[in-house]
Design an enzyme around this catalytic site. Structure first.
Site: not given
Ligand code: 13P
Length: 257
Positions: A14, A16, A100, A102, A172, A178, A218
């Protein structure tokens, strides 16, 4: 002894809000040779909308599927700034990430909008990756299962087993995204087992045993093998570490290290 998993794992990146079209082409030029012989798992890359065309073109003829990161539930209409499922299909996407954390956190996505988007994706033949996961506050309050149950029912309760079959679920935990703080394989395993039990209760044992549940938060080349050693973990949804072609290839090729 548990029977061997009937599920083919999936490793998805992903991106982002990272990478232009030019950066996308550069990524694939390095990435594709590194995964040319990979056959143990499906590979998905989800770039931003503006890089979809470059990704589709770059990945053509390879085993890499391209997914979007969001969609609107209507096929068209006066929804400024939105993108529909038929538009994604036309651009060459075969999948889409939905719900997601976010988007739930910063863009008002709710269990209800997740369900609407999911129906639109299914109706267009896009393979959905539906994200669920608890925040740190919810985990510390002992509400993890309650939150996962609510998100699961909110997204899936109106679906038939046939609707449910192409769906991938991504667990997740928000506190692991992150932050560099991965869930331990044991902790992820616990949540994945719980999610599979919800799928069994709602759609039957067969559907549950075929459901792919990816872990996200992560994921790095250094921790993927420990996670994938768990029967309940059927792949990964990778954020930051999917931006670098070498690190993403190292994650995809977790069986070789
Ligand atoms: P990270 O791998 O940067 O922690 O992000 C995970 C994520 O949100 C994948 O959709």
């Amino acid at each position: 002894m548990a029977a061997a998993s009937p599920r083919v794992p999936v490793v998805a990146g992903n991106w982002k809000m990272f990478k232009t079209g030019a950066e996308t082409r550069e990524f694939f030029a390095t990435f594709l040779p590194l995964v040319a012989r990979t056959s143990h798992c499906g590979i998905v890359v989800a770039p931003p909308f503006t890089a979809l065309a470059a990704a589709v073109e770059s990945a053509r003829g390879s085993a890499v599927a391209i997914a979007a990161q969001n969609l609107h539930w209507e096929p068209q209409g006066a929804f400024t700034g939105e993108i529909s499922a038929p538009m994604l299909v036309e651009s060459g996407c075969s999948g889409v990430i939905i719900g997601h954390s976010e988007r739930r956190q910063f863009f008002g996505e709710t269990d209800e909008t997740v369900a609407r988007k999911l129906r639109a994706a299914l109706a267009s033949g896009l393979e959905p990756i539906v994200c669920v996961g608890e925040t740190l506050t919810e985990r510390e309050a002992g509400q993890t299962e309650q939150v996962l149950d609510r998100q699961f029912q909110g997204a899936f309760s109106a679906l038939t087993p046939a609707d449910f079959s192409p769906i991938l679920v991504a667990y997740e935990p928000v506190w692991a995204i992150g932050t560099g703080r991965t869930a331990t394989p044991e902790l992820a395993d616990e949540a994945h087992r719980f999610l599979r039990s919800l799928a069994a209760r709602r759609f039957g044992d067969d559907a549950a045993s075929r459901l792919r549940i990816l872990y996200g938060g992560s994921v790095k080349p250094e921790n993927i093998r420990g996670l994938m050693a768990k029967d309940s973990i059927d792949g990964a949804l990778v954020g930051g570490a999917s931006l670098d072609p070498r690190s993403f290839a190292a994650i995809v090729n977790y069986k070789e290290g």
